[in-house]
Write an enzyme that holds these catalytic residues in place. Structure first.
Site, PDB file in Angstrom:
ATOM      1  N   ARG A 135       0.783  -1.241   0.000  1.00  0.00           N
ATOM      2  CA  ARG A 135       0.000   0.000   0.000  1.00  0.00           C
ATOM      3  C   ARG A 135       0.813   1.288   0.000  1.00  0.00           C
ATOM      4  O   ARG A 135       0.252   2.352  -0.191  1.00  0.00           O
ATOM      5  CB  ARG A 135      -0.955  -0.019   1.196  1.00  0.00           C
ATOM      6  CG  ARG A 135      -2.085  -1.001   0.997  1.00  0.00           C
ATOM      7  CD  ARG A 135      -2.867  -1.215   2.263  1.00  0.00           C
ATOM      8  NE  ARG A 135      -2.029  -1.879   3.253  1.00  0.00           N
ATOM      9  CZ  ARG A 135      -2.487  -2.460   4.348  1.00  0.00           C
ATOM     10  NH1 ARG A 135      -3.766  -2.440   4.610  1.00  0.00           N
ATOM     11  NH2 ARG A 135      -1.659  -3.041   5.187  1.00  0.00           N
ATOM     12  N   TYR A 179      -2.351 -18.299  12.988  1.00  0.00           N
ATOM     13  CA  TYR A 179      -3.538 -17.698  12.363  1.00  0.00           C
ATOM     14  C   TYR A 179      -4.689 -18.689  12.278  1.00  0.00           C
ATOM     15  O   TYR A 179      -5.838 -18.341  12.468  1.00  0.00           O
ATOM     16  CB  TYR A 179      -3.192 -17.184  10.960  1.00  0.00           C
ATOM     17  CG  TYR A 179      -2.341 -15.950  11.001  1.00  0.00           C
ATOM     18  CD1 TYR A 179      -2.913 -14.695  11.222  1.00  0.00           C
ATOM     19  CD2 TYR A 179      -0.961 -16.026  10.866  1.00  0.00           C
ATOM     20  CE1 TYR A 179      -2.130 -13.555  11.277  1.00  0.00           C
ATOM     21  CE2 TYR A 179      -0.171 -14.888  10.917  1.00  0.00           C
ATOM     22  CZ  TYR A 179      -0.762 -13.659  11.125  1.00  0.00           C
ATOM     23  OH  TYR A 179       0.009 -12.533  11.193  1.00  0.00           O
TER      24      TYR A 179
HETATM   25  O1  CP3 Z   1       6.360  -9.363  -0.038  1.00  0.00           O
HETATM   26  C1  CP3 Z   1       5.488  -9.173  -0.913  1.00  0.00           C
HETATM   27  O2  CP3 Z   1       5.353  -8.092  -1.496  1.00  0.00           O
HETATM   28  C2  CP3 Z   1       4.606 -10.350  -1.310  1.00  0.00           C
HETATM   29  C3  CP3 Z   1       3.292 -10.376  -0.746  1.00  0.00           C
HETATM   30  C4  CP3 Z   1       3.029 -10.739   0.699  1.00  0.00           C
HETATM   31  C5  CP3 Z   1       1.859 -10.292   1.383  1.00  0.00           C
HETATM   32  N1  CP3 Z   1       1.822 -10.925   2.591  1.00  0.00           N
HETATM   33  C6  CP3 Z   1       0.877  -9.360   0.827  1.00  0.00           C
HETATM   34  C7  CP3 Z   1      -0.063  -8.696   1.740  1.00  0.00           C
HETATM   35  C8  CP3 Z   1       3.714 -11.603   1.573  1.00  0.00           C
HETATM   36  C9  CP3 Z   1       5.038 -12.306   1.365  1.00  0.00           C
HETATM   37  C10 CP3 Z   1       2.928 -11.708   2.761  1.00  0.00           C
HETATM   38  C11 CP3 Z   1       3.306 -12.576   3.893  1.00  0.00           C
HETATM   39  C12 CP3 Z   1       2.501 -12.520   5.109  1.00  0.00           C
HETATM   40  N2  CP3 Z   1       1.143 -12.383   5.214  1.00  0.00           N
HETATM   41  C13 CP3 Z   1       3.013 -12.697   6.416  1.00  0.00           C
HETATM   42  C14 CP3 Z   1       4.465 -12.966   6.767  1.00  0.00           C
HETATM   43  C15 CP3 Z   1       5.286 -11.739   6.763  1.00  0.00           C
HETATM   44  C16 CP3 Z   1       4.882 -10.694   7.753  1.00  0.00           C
HETATM   45  O3  CP3 Z   1       4.560  -9.596   7.315  1.00  0.00           O
HETATM   46  O4  CP3 Z   1       4.942 -10.964   8.961  1.00  0.00           O
HETATM   47  C17 CP3 Z   1       1.946 -12.615   7.307  1.00  0.00           C
HETATM   48  C18 CP3 Z   1       2.020 -12.741   8.817  1.00  0.00           C
HETATM   49  C19 CP3 Z   1       0.751 -12.424   6.535  1.00  0.00           C
HETATM   50  C20 CP3 Z   1      -0.641 -12.324   7.029  1.00  0.00           C
HETATM   51  C21 CP3 Z   1      -1.240 -11.021   6.714  1.00  0.00           C
HETATM   52  N3  CP3 Z   1      -1.668 -10.635   5.467  1.00  0.00           N
HETATM   53  C22 CP3 Z   1      -1.488  -9.951   7.616  1.00  0.00           C
HETATM   54  C23 CP3 Z   1      -1.157  -9.956   9.093  1.00  0.00           C
HETATM   55  C24 CP3 Z   1      -2.092  -8.929   6.874  1.00  0.00           C
HETATM   56  C25 CP3 Z   1      -2.679  -7.654   7.402  1.00  0.00           C
HETATM   57  C26 CP3 Z   1      -1.638  -6.676   7.779  1.00  0.00           C
HETATM   58  C27 CP3 Z   1      -1.425  -5.686   6.672  1.00  0.00           C
HETATM   59  O5  CP3 Z   1      -0.257  -5.332   6.383  1.00  0.00           O
HETATM   60  O6  CP3 Z   1      -2.426  -5.207   6.126  1.00  0.00           O
HETATM   61  C28 CP3 Z   1      -2.162  -9.361   5.519  1.00  0.00           C
HETATM   62  C29 CP3 Z   1      -2.657  -8.602   4.351  1.00  0.00           C
HETATM   63  C30 CP3 Z   1      -1.643  -8.324   3.283  1.00  0.00           C
HETATM   64  N4  CP3 Z   1      -0.807  -9.274   2.732  1.00  0.00           N
HETATM   65  C31 CP3 Z   1      -1.437  -7.085   2.592  1.00  0.00           C
HETATM   66  C32 CP3 Z   1      -0.450  -7.314   1.626  1.00  0.00           C
HETATM   67  C33 CP3 Z   1       0.075  -6.342   0.617  1.00  0.00           C
HETATM   68  C34 CP3 Z   1      -2.225  -5.816   2.804  1.00  0.00           C
HETATM   69  C35 CP3 Z   1      -3.580  -6.009   2.183  1.00  0.00           C
HETATM   70  C36 CP3 Z   1      -4.118  -4.829   1.428  1.00  0.00           C
HETATM   71  O7  CP3 Z   1      -3.680  -4.539   0.308  1.00  0.00           O
HETATM   72  O8  CP3 Z   1      -5.056  -4.238   1.956  1.00  0.00           O
END
Ligand code: CP3
Length: 357
Positions: free
Chosen positions: A36, A157
């Site tokens: 974002r 999760y």
């Molecule tokens: O690195 C990259 O660009 C690849 C994409 C990627 C996402 N999530 C996209 C995402 C990767 C590698 C992840 C891994 C992920 N997802 C982890 C491990 C790494 C970390 O950050 O600890 C975890 C714990 C998740 C679970 C998850 N997904 C959470 C806790 C959240 C909400 C928090 C947040 O940042 O909004 C997500 C959503 C998420 N995954 C977003 C993105 C870009 C945001 C969603 C949006 O666009 O609204």
């Protein structure tokens, strides 16, 4: 001595870093680099829900490539989420603004037994398809990374059902029903191996396992539960590609983490890279470890932090990255500066920087 090497491409540079070799410069990418903070990502998200982007190869490819185009990072990670396999295993998944929610979390043996071992091409085919298209689009000289959640972190999760308010539910499951909890981890392992193999077959250069919450465990529980599951996955991949293992707040676990079998350990900012290298030795390459909050600092501070990380390993088996995902309101120019600093940094053993195509 001067090292006059022929220019190498980004993929070769990345693979050399994974092998722990001495590098002409340090490759750099950013965890959550498609996200974002990028206006072009927000534009797509304004029209499409998060899971829709994950599951539509055309959109997933577009957002995966955005940071490569904009920042010139040295690796492209496929856009997806660690919770995609949880859904494929039969859980419901909602990804709203407050983070992921699983309305039917895993709390009993019956719940564990119900979890499906899915077919990655049939049930999550959008992911290998996105990888194939990314590889085609960026060409053979750019590394493309696949990934999965590590079993313990995914279990957090799947059991908690929402972004953690502490880890009381998942930990009490582990302490009350260790056998059933191990069964859950084993199910995740069985699902994750083919899921990662499908990504490798689709053309992933390396894969990363995300163990964001392993630092919540003490050493004994990490060694009894989380570590064997990670070891099983890495062994199951049979060395087909390098494995990067991301752990957060894991300084009390490091010697155990190093036994995971991973080629690269990705760490956060709580410990210095030089110190970790001293503890673990040169066999294991390191990725990290600048605090994502540093990207809100003035330019000199960003440059200083990136160079401090780089100079602490002297371009030896190192991939520069943040210690956790890039934060939502990070100025794009600051992310750009972080990347450029790595790509222009002169290493002591190299006379000219950036002999990388
Ligand atoms: O690195 C990259 O660009 C690849 C994409 C990627 C996402 N999530 C996209 C995402 C990767 C590698 C992840 C891994 C992920 N997802 C982890 C491990 C790494 C970390 O950050 O600890 C975890 C714990 C998740 C679970 C998850 N997904 C959470 C806790 C959240 C909400 C928090 C947040 O940042 O909004 C997500 C959503 C998420 N995954 C977003 C993105 C870009 C945001 C969603 C949006 O666009 O609204």
């Amino acid at each position: 001595m001067t090292l006059q090497t022929a220019p190498i491409n980004r993929k070769e540079l990345f693979l050399r870093a994974c092998r722990g070799e001495v590098l002409p410069r340090v490759p750099v990418w950013i965890m959550r680099q498609a996200g974002r903070y990028l206006p072009e990502y927000r534009e797509i998200r304004a029209k499409h829900a998060f899971l829709e982007v994950c599951k539509t190869p055309q959109l997933a490819v577009e957002v995966s490539i955005q940071p490569f185009r904009r920042l010139g990072v040295d690796a492209v990670i496929v856009f997806s989420d660690i919770l995609i396999p949880a859904e494929a295993m039969g859980l419901q998944l909602e990804l709203g603004d407050a983070g992921p929610v699983v309305p039917n979390p895993v709390r009993s043996k019956t719940d564990v037994d119900r979890l499906k071992i899915f077919d990655p091409e049939k049930d999550t085919g959008f992911l290998p398809e996105a990888i194939r298209r990314i590889v085609k689009s960026v060409g053979p000289e750019v590394p493309v990374l696949g990934f999965a959640g590590a079993p313990w972190t995914l279990a957090c999760y799947m059991v908690e059902g929402k972004t953690n308010e502490g880890f009381a539910t998942v930990k009490s499951f582990l302490y009350r029903e260790p056998k059933i909890f191990r069964g859950l981890l084993h199910r995740i392992v069985q699902a994750t191996i083919p899921y990662l193999k499908a990504q490798i077959l689709a053309g992933a250069t390396a894969v990363q396992l995300f163990d964001t919450w392993c630092g919540e465990l003490n050493l004994q529980d990490y060694e009894d539960f989380a570590l064997p599951a990670v070891q099983e996955i890495i062994a199951g991949l049979g060395g087909a590609v390098p494995v990067i293992y991301y752990t957060k707040a894991s300084q009390h676990l490091l010697p155990a983490v190093a036994r995971s079998g991973a080629n690269v350990l990705s760490v956060d900012w709580r410990v210095g890279l030089a110190e970790i290298r001293k503890t673990l030795g040169p066999q294991i390459a390191l990725q990290g470890n600048v605090d994502p909050a540093v990207l809100f600092a003035p330019p000199e501070k960003i440059r200083e932090a990136a160079l401090a990380a780089i100079n602490s390993l002297h371009g030896h088996g190192h991939i520069l990255n943040l210690g956790h995902g890039i934060l939502q309101h990070t100025p794009v120019d600051n992310a750009q500066l972080f990347v450029e600093t790595a790509q222009r940094a002169l290493l002591q053993h190299a006379t000219t920087a950036a002999q990388v195509r």
